[in-house]
Design a protein around this motif. Sequence first.
Motif, PDB file in Angstrom:
ATOM      1  N   TYR B  11       0.736  -1.091   0.047  1.00 42.63           N
ATOM      2  CA  TYR B  11       0.189   0.011   0.051  1.00 42.63           C
ATOM      3  C   TYR B  11       0.898   1.296  -0.004  1.00 42.63           C
ATOM      4  N   SER B  47      -6.411  -9.124   3.199  1.00 42.20           N
ATOM      5  CA  SER B  47      -5.512  -8.943   2.000  1.00 42.20           C
ATOM      6  C   SER B  47      -5.225 -10.268   0.918  1.00 42.20           C
ATOM      7  N   TYR B  50      -8.104 -11.396  -0.663  1.00 39.94           N
ATOM      8  CA  TYR B  50      -8.670 -10.456  -1.857  1.00 39.94           C
ATOM      9  C   TYR B  50      -7.783 -10.660  -3.049  1.00 39.94           C
ATOM     10  N   LEU B  55      -9.837  -9.781  -6.361  1.00 41.82           N
ATOM     11  CA  LEU B  55     -10.507  -8.616  -6.050  1.00 41.82           C
ATOM     12  C   LEU B  55      -9.392  -7.388  -5.898  1.00 41.82           C
ATOM     13  N   LYS B  56      -8.194  -7.918  -5.882  1.00 45.85           N
ATOM     14  CA  LYS B  56      -7.058  -7.069  -5.601  1.00 45.85           C
ATOM     15  C   LYS B  56      -6.029  -7.809  -6.730  1.00 45.85           C
TER      16      LYS B  56
END
Lengths: 365, 223
Positions: B11, B47, B50, B55-56
């Motif tokens: 991030y 995370s 995902y 999704l990520k």
Amino acid sequence: MKPLNLRNYILLSIKQVSPQIILLIIKIALFIFLCSIGFAVGYGLNKSSNMVLENYSSFSFKTNVSETRQQEILTEIRQLEGIEREIQGSASSEGMGKLIVFNSFAWIFESEEEDMPYILDSVDGTITDGRFPENNDEILISQELSNGMNKTVGDYIGIEEMLPKRFKITGVYEGKANVFISQNIVSNGYIFKIETDKINDFYNHLKTYDEISISTDRDNIIEIIDNIFYLLKAVGFLILIITAIEVTTSVSNLNKVYFTERLSEFAILQAVGYSERFILRRMMKELSIIISVGLVGGILLGQLIMTLFHHLYCVDRGIPYRIFEPGIIYFSIILSIIIFLLTYFPVKKYTKKMDWIDVIQQSNT
Amino acid sequence: MFKINNVNLIYDLKKESQTYALKGISLKLEKEKFYGILGPSGSGKSSLLYILSALKKPTSGEVYYHEQLLNNIGNEKLAQLRKQDFGFIFQKHFLINYLNILQNVLVPVNSSEVKYVNRAKTILNELGLSAHIYKKPYQLSGGQCQRVAIARALINHPKVIFADEITASLDHKSAKKAMKVIDKYRDGATLIVVTHDPSILKEADEIIHIWDGEVKDKKEIGD
């Protein structure tokens, strides 16, 4: 019915979308009404009979002028250059200040019966319905005045500022200018048709006589009209632009808020397998429906307001006012398209930049 | 079924101090198994979920699903994959307010076919919600809504079910019951449950412990 069916959404969320639809209906209706007044003003000033002042001059003798003096003055006037015709009667437009607000600014010609065809001819007019007036209480009007006042052959009009009595419409004409033509009721009045390039000299000469009153004081009227017209045009245009900006931005902002309030819904749709394109397309379909309903509702409400305004305010005062104006409908459609685009592009941009999983993650925390 | 190689998820990439949500993770997950991902809050377990569910996208590393590299698949195809193969249960229910409970369950299939309606009703019944199927989400409690979200995740016969902290809004008893319903209706689907509550992972085949974005331990139950 499929859960994500558009009709299902609209029906189920009618409470949610109704403020948008109602706001749009009211705004479109007000826009239409404002435009109708603007159109009426513009139409009245542009299309009415200011052009007759290019060729016509009318005056009357004051009451204390002797018959001999009147004849002496007329003899002198008749010798001036550029006179095409002399008509016994009057051309007048009273109550300029009031009249100019709406499209009733049309000159009234009162003349002998034999001169009426000449006056009509000078505005390129052709009678399409009825006949020339034969009595003092009869009148011939243009097709546009007929449409504007919603009166036709056989109806009565009584324009209080302009025509201080009731007239029966005997005929309607199509022509390039709007005038009222009626029988002569003024005994000491004269109308002169002058060549355009000679009319200023003619007026300059008329102004040398103290014994006459000029009812077509051209310079004065043109100055008033010019001033008011440019002012109205500028203010009207400004109001129109401000209104259009206000309507489009407020409604498109509401649409955007409505979109952002539903982020978690769109996030879950993405998560369970609906593509960004599907969501955007769905959003735009919803918007199209909302805007279309708002547009149709706004047009209907606008027409209702215009009809009420016509009947409650204009009819008694004899103010010509068009209830239906196609140009305004086109304006409203354009406005709605702008609202759609002003919503579509920001929402599209927002959707492209959006990280839907962030919405889910943020909701979780 | 899933294979991930040296996956990093960072991030604040553009900022000076970058945050590693996942650091060098490599895993293999087999089909039809029940995996528990366990770890404290902020450890990176969500995370990981995902990343697995596409999704990520990872900052680096590869994610394979049935030998297919997910990193390079376009958004449209990923959406299609999620719709056909995956079922999701998030910490928050994310029900759509203007749809009733039954319609919410049918959202992933967007269909009113009898077979889906019957399956939705059966699952809702198992979850103790049969009396509420025509109610709107705002008429239900948080726990009831979460159970609806479970039914929604099962409606499309998913091949993989991702569940992220589903016990957050359920009491212990309801959570255990919900897990039983998921197990019953998953029809051999791989189940990946992220939680910090080990008690709901009693039936799990493997438990992956995550700590500071790294796999600390991957253990088959019974090892």
